[in-house]
Design an enzyme around this catalytic site. Structure first.
Site, PDB file in Angstrom:
ATOM      1  N   THR A 174       0.819  -1.211   0.000  1.00 28.76           N
ATOM      2  CA  THR A 174       0.000   0.000   0.000  1.00 28.76           C
ATOM      3  C   THR A 174       0.849   1.256   0.000  1.00 28.76           C
ATOM      4  O   THR A 174       0.451   2.290  -0.532  1.00 28.76           O
ATOM      5  CB  THR A 174      -0.940  -0.006   1.230  1.00 28.76           C
ATOM      6  OG1 THR A 174      -1.864  -1.072   1.058  1.00 28.76           O
ATOM      7  CG2 THR A 174      -1.706   1.282   1.381  1.00 28.76           C
ATOM      8  N   TYR A 215      -8.195   0.734  -4.013  1.00 29.70           N
ATOM      9  CA  TYR A 215      -6.862   1.037  -4.531  1.00 29.70           C
ATOM     10  C   TYR A 215      -6.172  -0.259  -4.904  1.00 29.70           C
ATOM     11  O   TYR A 215      -6.613  -1.354  -4.549  1.00 29.70           O
ATOM     12  CB  TYR A 215      -6.025   1.791  -3.489  1.00 29.70           C
ATOM     13  CG  TYR A 215      -5.572   0.930  -2.344  1.00 29.70           C
ATOM     14  CD1 TYR A 215      -6.414   0.655  -1.272  1.00 29.70           C
ATOM     15  CD2 TYR A 215      -4.303   0.366  -2.335  1.00 29.70           C
ATOM     16  CE1 TYR A 215      -6.016  -0.152  -0.233  1.00 29.70           C
ATOM     17  CE2 TYR A 215      -3.890  -0.448  -1.290  1.00 29.70           C
ATOM     18  CZ  TYR A 215      -4.744  -0.701  -0.243  1.00 29.70           C
ATOM     19  OH  TYR A 215      -4.347  -1.504   0.772  1.00 29.70           O
ATOM     20  N   SER A 274       1.539  -7.438  -0.590  1.00 26.61           N
ATOM     21  CA  SER A 274       2.321  -8.424   0.181  1.00 26.61           C
ATOM     22  C   SER A 274       1.543  -9.706   0.464  1.00 26.61           C
ATOM     23  O   SER A 274       2.119 -10.693   0.928  1.00 26.61           O
ATOM     24  CB  SER A 274       2.859  -7.810   1.465  1.00 26.61           C
ATOM     25  OG  SER A 274       1.854  -7.659   2.432  1.00 26.61           O
ATOM     26  N   THR A 316       1.780  -4.107   4.207  1.00 21.64           N
ATOM     27  CA  THR A 316       1.648  -4.319   5.653  1.00 21.64           C
ATOM     28  C   THR A 316       1.068  -5.692   6.009  1.00 21.64           C
ATOM     29  O   THR A 316       1.218  -6.149   7.135  1.00 21.64           O
ATOM     30  CB  THR A 316       0.763  -3.225   6.287  1.00 21.64           C
ATOM     31  OG1 THR A 316      -0.536  -3.294   5.696  1.00 21.64           O
ATOM     32  CG2 THR A 316       1.364  -1.857   6.113  1.00 21.64           C
ATOM     33  N   ASP A 317       0.405  -6.347   5.040  1.00 19.82           N
ATOM     34  CA  ASP A 317      -0.308  -7.587   5.383  1.00 19.82           C
ATOM     35  C   ASP A 317       0.631  -8.698   5.864  1.00 19.82           C
ATOM     36  O   ASP A 317       0.280  -9.473   6.755  1.00 19.82           O
ATOM     37  CB  ASP A 317      -1.123  -8.088   4.184  1.00 19.82           C
ATOM     38  CG  ASP A 317      -2.353  -7.219   3.923  1.00 19.82           C
ATOM     39  OD1 ASP A 317      -2.671  -6.377   4.784  1.00 19.82           O
ATOM     40  OD2 ASP A 317      -2.982  -7.390   2.868  1.00 19.82           O
ATOM     41  N   LYS A 364       0.562  -7.056  12.862  1.00 22.20           N
ATOM     42  CA  LYS A 364      -0.522  -6.215  12.357  1.00 22.20           C
ATOM     43  C   LYS A 364      -1.773  -6.613  13.141  1.00 22.20           C
ATOM     44  O   LYS A 364      -2.216  -7.760  13.073  1.00 22.20           O
ATOM     45  CB  LYS A 364      -0.728  -6.436  10.856  1.00 22.20           C
ATOM     46  CG  LYS A 364      -1.729  -5.461  10.246  1.00 22.20           C
ATOM     47  CD  LYS A 364      -1.796  -5.557   8.733  1.00 22.20           C
ATOM     48  CE  LYS A 364      -2.714  -4.470   8.178  1.00 22.20           C
ATOM     49  NZ  LYS A 364      -2.797  -4.502   6.708  1.00 22.20           N
ATOM     50  N   GLU A 380      -2.376 -27.500  29.434  1.00 22.11           N
ATOM     51  CA  GLU A 380      -3.678 -28.173  29.241  1.00 22.11           C
ATOM     52  C   GLU A 380      -3.531 -29.389  28.339  1.00 22.11           C
ATOM     53  O   GLU A 380      -4.383 -30.269  28.340  1.00 22.11           O
ATOM     54  CB  GLU A 380      -4.664 -27.195  28.600  1.00 22.11           C
ATOM     55  CG  GLU A 380      -5.167 -26.111  29.524  1.00 22.11           C
ATOM     56  CD  GLU A 380      -6.210 -25.255  28.815  1.00 22.11           C
ATOM     57  OE1 GLU A 380      -7.373 -25.673  28.767  1.00 22.11           O
ATOM     58  OE2 GLU A 380      -5.827 -24.188  28.289  1.00 22.11           O
TER      59      GLU A 380
HETATM   60  C1  SIN Z   1      -0.934  -2.832   2.817  1.00 21.92           C
HETATM   61  O1  SIN Z   1       0.187  -2.696   2.379  1.00 21.92           O
HETATM   62  O2  SIN Z   1      -1.336  -2.096   3.746  1.00 21.92           O
HETATM   63  C2  SIN Z   1      -1.906  -3.863   2.344  1.00 21.92           C
HETATM   64  C3  SIN Z   1      -1.541  -4.537   1.085  1.00 21.92           C
HETATM   65  C4  SIN Z   1      -0.237  -5.241   1.172  1.00 21.92           C
HETATM   66  O3  SIN Z   1       0.083  -5.860   2.189  1.00 21.92           O
HETATM   67  O4  SIN Z   1       0.494  -5.187   0.174  1.00 21.92           O
END
Ligand code: SIN
Length: 333
Positions: free
Chosen positions: A16, A29, A62, A95-96, A168, A290
């Protein structure tokens, strides 16, 4: 004499942070659309922070990160770590799966040069895009000697995280990253970094793992089974015939139904490495609380999330099949 600016190598992989909004729908997007030169041009003051050399290693969302890109990234980072003209390295990433790439690199990069991963929650073309500020902080951190020896760091929303700790924790919003178990590594204020703690887990120069061993072992296949009400053993039985390792994203303390645990016991008995992690997002899954790991032949994931346990198990299986040796990795990395 003017102060010499740090030399930073920037490796772009997409996400992103390099995303472009659709002209028809403001919230829609495409990740990995904007080239790295354009990203850098959008950051005011970057030229006063560092001398930057940028390369586009990939340009993907990602969710589509692959082992092949990981291998290329790791090789390129190794080469840049050996180059005395480079002071620090920044990787831009979606970010994923940012936390997965950061943890993977912490285990296979055998250097202590500053290495910082960064992403953004808003696309580069959005109003209030967070990418420029995050990139500014990442470059400043990679040029800071205090970042050396801590393993790969993740910088998002002015927070610094250790690769092993970061997760995340929200699917939207700029404050989407946290280090639930041990807390943030530190914070950025402008170009200055303040660290709150050392990283006392094994990584980088202390790591037993390598890309070479992983490639020689053929990237051992590890799958994750998500536990919940009524889970039976069918999925585990299916995976046991295909995978070298299974990570249970277990309820609570890494637990599952009797049916699923029996299937996992069968898998362990057939030589598949079985790791119990927790789907809760934080806490420590310990042995024999457990679930009787000793009797069932299981490994406890400790503080690692299922997605990070999957990476450590894959790397562990590149060196050994022995559950006790694999448990030792989970206790120390
Ligand atoms: C992001 O980057 O926030 C989402 C899409 C990705 O992980 O490429």
């Amino acid at each position: 004499m003017p102060e010499r600016l740090p030399a930073i190598a920037l490796l772009a992989t997409g996400g992103t942070i390099a995303g472009a909004q659709s002209e028809d729908a403001a919230h829609a997007y495409r990740a990995g659309a904007v080239p790295v030169g354009q990203l850098l041009a959008a950051v005011p003051g970057l030229e006063r922070l560092a001398r930057i050399q940028a390369e586009q290693v990939a340009n993907v969302g990602s969710q589509n990160m692959t082992h092949a890109v990981w291998a290329e990234l790791a090789r390129r980072i190794e080469a840049l770590c050996r180059d005395p003209a480079v002071d620090g390295i920044v990787v831009t990433h979606g970010t994923d799966t940012l936390e997965e790439t950061a943890y993977f690199l912490s285990l296979v990069i055998r250097h202590d040069k500053p290495l910082v991963l960064v992403g953004a929650m808003r696309p580069a073309t959005a109003p209030g895009a967070d990418g420029p500020a995050n990139l500014f902080h990442a470059v400043a951190l990679a040029g800071n000697a205090a970042a050396r020896g801590r393993g790969p760091l993740v910088v998002m929303n002015e927070d610094i995280h250790y690769a092993r700790e970061v997760q995340k924790v929200a699917c939207a919003g700029v404050n989407a990253f946290a280090s639930p178990n041990r807390g943030r590594a530190g914070v950025m204020r402008g170009s200055a970094a303040s660290f709150f703690s050392r990283n006392d887990t094994l990584h980088s120069t202390a790591s037993a793992f390598s890309l070479q061993a992983l490639e020689a072992a053929g990237w051992p296949r590890v799958d994750v089974v998500h536990a919940g009400v009524g889970l039976d053993g069918e999925l585990v039985d299916f995976l046991a015939a295909r995978s070298r390792g299974i990570v249970l994203a277990g309820v609570g303390d890494g637990n599952a139904t009797d049916l699923a645990l029996r299937a996992l016991q069968r898998a362990a008995g057939a030589g598949v490495a079985v790791v119990r992690a927790s789907r809760t997002g934080s806490g420590r899954v310990a042995r024999n609380v457990e679930v009787d790991d000793d009797a069932l032949g299981f490994i406890a994931a400790g503080e690692l999330s299922p997605q990070k346990a999957r990476i450590l198990l894959m790397l562990g299986l590149s060196l050994t099949q022995d559950p006790a040796a694999l448990q030792d990795f989970f206790d120390r990395y």
